[in-house]
Design an enzyme around this catalytic site. Structure first.
Site, short mmCIF file in Angstrom:
data_model
loop_
_atom_site.label_atom_id
_atom_site.label_comp_id
_atom_site.label_asym_id
_atom_site.label_seq_id
_atom_site.Cartn_x
_atom_site.Cartn_y
_atom_site.Cartn_z
N GLU A 19 9.03 -3.60 7.93
CA GLU A 19 7.91 -3.59 6.99
C GLU A 19 6.65 -4.20 7.61
O GLU A 19 5.54 -3.71 7.39
CB GLU A 19 8.31 -4.30 5.69
CG GLU A 19 9.40 -3.52 4.93
CD GLU A 19 9.92 -4.22 3.69
OE1 GLU A 19 9.52 -5.38 3.42
OE2 GLU A 19 10.73 -3.60 2.98
N TYR B 294 8.28 2.97 0.49
CA TYR B 294 9.38 2.89 -0.47
C TYR B 294 10.39 4.03 -0.29
O TYR B 294 11.14 4.33 -1.24
CB TYR B 294 8.83 2.88 -1.89
CG TYR B 294 8.31 1.52 -2.34
CD1 TYR B 294 9.15 0.42 -2.40
CD2 TYR B 294 6.99 1.35 -2.74
CE1 TYR B 294 8.70 -0.83 -2.83
CE2 TYR B 294 6.52 0.11 -3.18
CZ TYR B 294 7.39 -0.97 -3.21
OH TYR B 294 6.94 -2.19 -3.64
N LYS C 197 0.80 -7.28 -5.42
CA LYS C 197 0.71 -5.93 -6.00
C LYS C 197 -0.54 -5.74 -6.87
O LYS C 197 -1.22 -6.71 -7.22
CB LYS C 197 1.98 -5.66 -6.81
CG LYS C 197 3.26 -5.63 -5.95
CD LYS C 197 4.45 -5.16 -6.76
CE LYS C 197 5.72 -5.09 -5.92
NZ LYS C 197 6.85 -4.51 -6.66
N ASN D 90 5.40 -6.34 -11.14
CA ASN D 90 6.07 -7.64 -10.94
C ASN D 90 5.42 -8.47 -9.84
O ASN D 90 6.07 -9.29 -9.21
CB ASN D 90 7.58 -7.45 -10.74
CG ASN D 90 7.93 -6.73 -9.47
OD1 ASN D 90 7.04 -6.23 -8.76
ND2 ASN D 90 9.20 -6.68 -9.14
P1 CMP Z 1 9.96 -4.21 -5.00
O1 CMP Z 1 10.49 -5.48 -4.43
O2 CMP Z 1 8.55 -3.88 -4.64
O3 CMP Z 1 10.91 -3.00 -4.57
C1 CMP Z 1 11.09 -1.85 -5.38
C2 CMP Z 1 10.37 -1.95 -6.68
O4 CMP Z 1 10.69 -1.01 -7.66
C3 CMP Z 1 10.68 -3.28 -7.31
O5 CMP Z 1 10.04 -4.30 -6.60
C4 CMP Z 1 10.19 -3.06 -8.75
O6 CMP Z 1 8.88 -3.51 -8.96
C5 CMP Z 1 10.18 -1.53 -8.87
N1 CMP Z 1 10.93 -1.05 -10.02
C6 CMP Z 1 10.40 -0.32 -11.03
N2 CMP Z 1 11.34 -0.02 -11.92
C7 CMP Z 1 12.50 -0.56 -11.49
C8 CMP Z 1 13.84 -0.60 -11.99
N3 CMP Z 1 14.19 -0.01 -13.15
N4 CMP Z 1 14.77 -1.27 -11.27
C9 CMP Z 1 14.43 -1.87 -10.10
N5 CMP Z 1 13.18 -1.87 -9.59
C10 CMP Z 1 12.23 -1.23 -10.28
#
Ligand code: CMP
Length: 140
Positions: A128, A51, A11, A114
């Site tokens: 994906e 997403y 990311k 993250n």
């Molecule tokens: P990802 O695996 O990319 O899939 C969805 C993303 O939403 C997740 O990782 C997080 O980085 C992001 N995200 C941001 N805020 C939240 C939240 N409150 N709860 C869960 N995912 C979140």
């Protein structure tokens, strides 16, 4: 166990901090092989489509803004039980909950920034992978 494929995104928080190699090394050390990789800057439409399952979540807008805030590296990873293996080395979504030694525990900044995305099922991995790669771009 069967050799399978999964999808990963390094990311914008990681590309900004020059951690593409550090993340990839952790993936490789976990027994995953990078069989496709490209650095891209996602359009808003591309990120919203990727997403789409999170469209109704309160964090959707911020998530899309973050994912288009800089370049990402999209990858196809191959290995025995690749989807679960990748999820194990990524750690929990929130770095505060991630086990020591995992990518998110070691490198992530927050639940949003993250560091990595990984598919959550073999079915979603196939979807994906096809969203970002043509079959001929994947060389195992
Ligand atoms: P990802 O695996 O990319 O899939 C969805 C993303 O939403 C997740 O990782 C997080 O980085 C992001 N995200 C941001 N805020 C939240 C939240 N409150 N709860 C869960 N995912 C979140």
């Amino acid at each position: 166990m069967a050799v399978t494929r999964t999808f990963s995104i390094i990311k914008p928080d990681a590309t900004r901090r020059n951690l593409t190699g550090a993340v990839t090394k952790m993936l490789e050390d976990a027994g995953l092989r990078v069989v496709a990789s490209k650095r891209i800057h996602m359009s808003r439409e591309q990120a919203e489509g990727f997403y789409a399952v999170h469209k109704e979540r309160p964090f959707f807008g911020e998530l899309v803004d973050f994912m288009i805030s800089g370049p990402v590296v999209v990858q196809v990873l191959e290995g025995e039980g690749a989807m679960q293996r990748n999820r194990d080395v990524m750690g929990a979504t929130n770095p505060k909950d991630a086990a020591p030694g995992t990518i998110r525990a070691e490198l992530a900044e927050s639940i949003e920034a993250n560091t990595v995305h990984g598919s959550d099922s073999d079915e979603n991995a196939a979807i994906e992978i096809a969203y970002f790669f043509k079959p001929e771009e994947i060389v195992g």
